[in-house]
Design an enzyme around this catalytic site. Structure first.
Site, PDB file in Angstrom:
ATOM      1  N   ASN A  28     -35.126  -8.317  13.108  1.00 50.74           N
ATOM      2  CA  ASN A  28     -34.305  -8.411  11.896  1.00 50.74           C
ATOM      3  C   ASN A  28     -33.018  -9.135  12.290  1.00 50.74           C
ATOM      4  O   ASN A  28     -32.837  -9.509  13.452  1.00 50.74           O
ATOM      5  CB  ASN A  28     -34.019  -7.018  11.304  1.00 50.74           C
ATOM      6  CG  ASN A  28     -33.332  -6.095  12.294  1.00 50.74           C
ATOM      7  OD1 ASN A  28     -32.713  -6.555  13.256  1.00 50.74           O
ATOM      8  ND2 ASN A  28     -33.424  -4.805  12.077  1.00 50.74           N
ATOM      9  N   ASP A 222     -40.013  -3.445   2.394  1.00 49.04           N
ATOM     10  CA  ASP A 222     -38.896  -3.159   3.300  1.00 49.04           C
ATOM     11  C   ASP A 222     -37.890  -4.310   3.289  1.00 49.04           C
ATOM     12  O   ASP A 222     -36.682  -4.101   3.388  1.00 49.04           O
ATOM     13  CB  ASP A 222     -39.446  -2.922   4.715  1.00 49.04           C
ATOM     14  CG  ASP A 222     -38.359  -2.520   5.689  1.00 49.04           C
ATOM     15  OD1 ASP A 222     -37.712  -1.489   5.449  1.00 49.04           O
ATOM     16  OD2 ASP A 222     -38.114  -3.264   6.660  1.00 49.04           O
TER      17      ASP A 222
END
Ligand code: COA
Length: 353
Positions: A28, A222
């Site tokens: 991420n 998500d």
């Protein structure tokens, strides 16, 4: 199986372990492994083991599809370069469904240290490959003891009850927000951070048949939840947990899905984001949109040392937003009390508050 106590199933092929090194494209923006990537790996292990099991005795070839994921906590972050060991075991079978429990361990192969990062419980249903609308019976597993079978039955009954209770909520929808003039919105309001993502389902999203793999959808969910969380607090955010998700509809290759997220609740150091997945059957007009899944994601914001930061309080404007905030607070208090009880019992779960 690593991370587990004793195997619960004696049938052959009831457990597997899949390992892979975490690469930069799994990261991420903070540099840790994306929560959605972990959910995808968990689901891949689940689909392998349940599809294999369902084809063991069945004459009719079938494929296991993800019907439900129980509440999942992210216990500690995984880093790029770690080796993820995903262990999956079939722990219960009903007439038409398979329960799979999955543990994820992260191994630092330079230091030789291993830690548990996730535990998840998934439910699969077998569909006939000849007719994907037909639910196929599942072969029963051999339990190591009658008590284990009884425990499994209790979990099965509990999730059936929970599904009935949450059915009403899943009928709620939010309109996708594709273009928002955020400058005209007040920061910290629901409208300010609300976000959507549109995705055309292609061949790379489907594995065993022409329908999307559950893990792909969870990753998109998500991603949207992460965008909402980042827009709200503008600091580094991570997934802390995902509430139970039910997958009501198969999503066919060629469909367009809209994944939308809105913030429902903030505590001192956590945010709850509700995510909706809608399918637009572009090839089958005038069928219109159908809801496919909904879930609540909890995010926290971390500083450089990994310490949870305070979250700006969500500003609710409408009656519905105020109601959802209160419902979110109740869920938050309920899960927090449960976590505290588990910590007292000696099970270590993180506390995000
Ligand atoms: N969670 C767990 N089990 C579920 C479930 C859910 N959300 N929905 C249905 N089931 C189980 C039922 O308990 C039943 O098992 P049992 O008879 O042993 O109790 C079995 O599935 C069949 O139930 P039924 O009511 O006949 O099927 P359905 O018409 O509700 O269809 C699915 C169930 C899962 C096949 C259907 O909802 C579906 O296709 N969902 C999408 C699956 C998918 O594509 N997943 C990936 C999405 S990205």
């Amino acid at each position: 199986m690593e991370g587990a106590t004793k195997p619960l199933c004696q049938s052959p092929g009831c457990s597997i372990q899949v390992s892979r090194i975490m690469r930069p494209d799994d990261a991420n923006i903070a540099g840790n492994v994306h929560g959605g990537t972990i959910l995808k790996m968990i689901e891949e292990a689940g689909v392998i083991i349940s599809t294999r099991h369902c084809n063991r005795q069945n004459e009719e070839r079938c494929v296991a599809v993800l019907a439900r994921v129980e509440r999942t906590d992210f216990l500690s972050p995984m880093s790029i370069g770690d080796v993820a060991h995903v262990s999956a075991e079939i722990t219960y079978t009903s007439k038409h469904s398979v329960e799979v429990q999955v543990n994820v361990m992260a191994e630092n192969i330079l230091k030789g240290a291993k830690r548990l990062t996730n535990r998840a419980t998934l439910w699969y249903v077998a569909l006939s490959l000849e007719n994907v609308d037909k639910v196929v019976e599942v072969p029963s597993i051999q339990y190591t003891s009658p008590e284990q079978q009884e425990e499994g039955k209790k979990r099965y009954e509990a999730q059936k009850l929970d599904r009935l209770e949450t059915k009403q909520r899943s009928e709620d929808i939010i309109l996708p927000v594709i273009s928002v003039d955020r400058q005209s919105k007040e920061p910290y309001t629901v409208g300010y951070s609300q976000s959507s993502l549109i995705h055309l389902v292609g061949p790379s999203d489907c594995a065993l048949h022409k329908f999307v793999q559950g893990g792909v959808t969870m990753k998109l969910m998500d991603e949207v939840a992460g965008i909402v969380a980042a827009r709200h607090c503008k600091t580094n955010i991570v997934t802390a947990s995902v509430d139970a998700i039910n997958f009501h509809q198969k999503i066919q290759k060629g469909s367009v899905i809209t994944v939308s997220g809105r913030m429902t609740f903030t505590s001192n150091k956590s945010m709850e984001i509700e995510v909706f997945v809608d399918i637009d059957h572009v090839m089958e007009s005038p069928k219109g949109k159908t809801p496919a899944a909904t879930a609540f994601f909890t995010y926290v914001s971390l500083d450089k040392e990994g310490k949870a930061l305070p979250i700006p309080m969500l500003k609710t404007e409408t009656e519905d937003e105020k109601r959802r905030f209160e419902e979110g607070r109740n869920r938050y208090l309920h899960t927090k009390a449960k976590r505290m009880a588990q910590v007292q019992k000696g099970h270590c779960l993180p506390i995000h508050e």
